[in-house]
Design a protein around this motif. Structure first.
Motif, mmCIF file in Angstrom:
data_model
loop_
_atom_site.group_PDB
_atom_site.id
_atom_site.type_symbol
_atom_site.label_atom_id
_atom_site.label_comp_id
_atom_site.label_asym_id
_atom_site.label_seq_id
_atom_site.Cartn_x
_atom_site.Cartn_y
_atom_site.Cartn_z
ATOM 1 N N ASP A 149 0.849 -1.085 -0.112
ATOM 2 C CA ASP A 149 -0.020 0.135 -0.052
ATOM 3 C C ASP A 149 0.984 1.431 -0.136
ATOM 4 O O ASP A 149 0.514 2.298 -0.655
ATOM 5 C CB ASP A 149 -0.867 0.095 1.165
ATOM 6 C CG ASP A 149 -1.866 -1.197 0.969
ATOM 7 O OD1 ASP A 149 -2.352 -1.554 -0.225
ATOM 8 O OD2 ASP A 149 -2.626 -1.379 2.211
ATOM 9 N N CYS A 206 2.034 1.998 -3.549
ATOM 10 C CA CYS A 206 1.055 2.291 -4.247
ATOM 11 C C CYS A 206 0.795 4.016 -3.989
ATOM 12 O O CYS A 206 0.866 4.707 -4.862
ATOM 13 C CB CYS A 206 -0.245 1.701 -3.988
ATOM 14 S SG CYS A 206 -1.277 1.918 -5.157
ATOM 15 N N LYS A 207 0.978 4.230 -2.571
ATOM 16 C CA LYS A 207 0.827 5.767 -2.240
ATOM 17 C C LYS A 207 1.974 6.688 -2.879
ATOM 18 O O LYS A 207 1.901 7.787 -3.253
ATOM 19 C CB LYS A 207 0.703 5.626 -0.650
ATOM 20 C CG LYS A 207 -0.714 5.525 -0.229
ATOM 21 C CD LYS A 207 -0.710 5.368 1.103
ATOM 22 C CE LYS A 207 -2.085 4.898 1.437
ATOM 23 N NZ LYS A 207 -2.689 4.441 2.890
ATOM 24 N N ALA A 233 4.154 -2.279 -6.392
ATOM 25 C CA ALA A 233 2.899 -2.700 -5.645
ATOM 26 C C ALA A 233 2.090 -3.704 -6.187
ATOM 27 O O ALA A 233 1.720 -4.789 -5.250
ATOM 28 C CB ALA A 233 2.035 -1.542 -5.281
ATOM 29 N N LYS A 288 1.296 -7.319 -4.199
ATOM 30 C CA LYS A 288 0.011 -7.621 -3.997
ATOM 31 C C LYS A 288 -0.413 -8.924 -4.625
ATOM 32 O O LYS A 288 -0.846 -9.825 -4.134
ATOM 33 C CB LYS A 288 -1.132 -6.684 -4.603
ATOM 34 C CG LYS A 288 -1.377 -5.444 -3.845
ATOM 35 C CD LYS A 288 -2.092 -5.462 -2.753
ATOM 36 C CE LYS A 288 -2.000 -4.113 -2.113
ATOM 37 N NZ LYS A 288 -2.671 -3.915 -0.605
ATOM 38 N N SER A 316 -7.543 -5.027 -4.524
ATOM 39 C CA SER A 316 -6.710 -4.040 -4.422
ATOM 40 C C SER A 316 -5.789 -4.143 -5.642
ATOM 41 O O SER A 316 -5.170 -3.238 -6.054
ATOM 42 C CB SER A 316 -5.872 -3.976 -3.037
ATOM 43 O OG SER A 316 -5.500 -5.380 -2.912
#
Length: 163
Positions: A75, A78-79, A100, A104, A114
């Protein structure tokens, strides 16, 4: 997080900074501190303060790596992609989104919601980079995954390019 969602970024930053002080002073669990750093990174990114955003995201990333908290680390990646996407640095954004997505996929499967969210972000950037065919492939893959999650709102937002 509520003040951030409501758009009151200065108040959100103020509360986050107070929380950081408490977490550091009281030596509270690091995963929660990392979440606060991620939030500070996201807020600073929205405010156009990219260096601050990357600084906070890096602090969160370090905590997640040290704690071997891979779901949260993905996460965080991803940010970081979002930070670079906000300043139209699409190559760096793609680098972080691909990281990311890979994480995942390893952690959950390529059938998670996600994972589909990340594919949608990658697809959007590829279309912006005039790599329309590759972007559409990401959208198609995400759309197939979203079919398993009809309750998600992302389904309708993702596919303007393929319908």
């Amino acid at each position: 997080d509520a003040y951030h969602c409501l758009g009151n970024h200065p108040l959100a930053i103020s509360y986050c900074n107070k929380a950081v002080e408490i977490f550091v002073r009281e030596k509270l669990p690091s995963p929660q501190l990392a979440e606060i750093y991620c939030l500070l990174g996201s807020i600073n990114s929205l405010l156009g303060q990219t260096k601050e955003a990357i600084k906070y995201n890096s602090q969160a990333k370090q905590i997640y790596q040290e704690g071997n908290l891979n779901p949260l680390l993905s996460d965080c990646y991803c940010k970081r992609g979002n930070i670079y996407s906000n300043v139209v640095n699409y190559q760096k954004a793609l680098k972080w989104f691909y990281r990311a997505a890979e994480m995942k996929k390893k952690l959950f499967t390529s059938k998670s919601c996600s994972y589909a969210d990340i594919l949608r972000k990658i697809g959007s950037i590829l279309v912006q980079l005039k790599k329309r065919h590759e972007g559409i492939q990401c959208f198609v893959e995400a759309k197939e995954i979203y079919k398993n999650f009809p309750e998600t709102m992302n389904v309708n937002m993702s596919f303007a390019y393929i319908d």
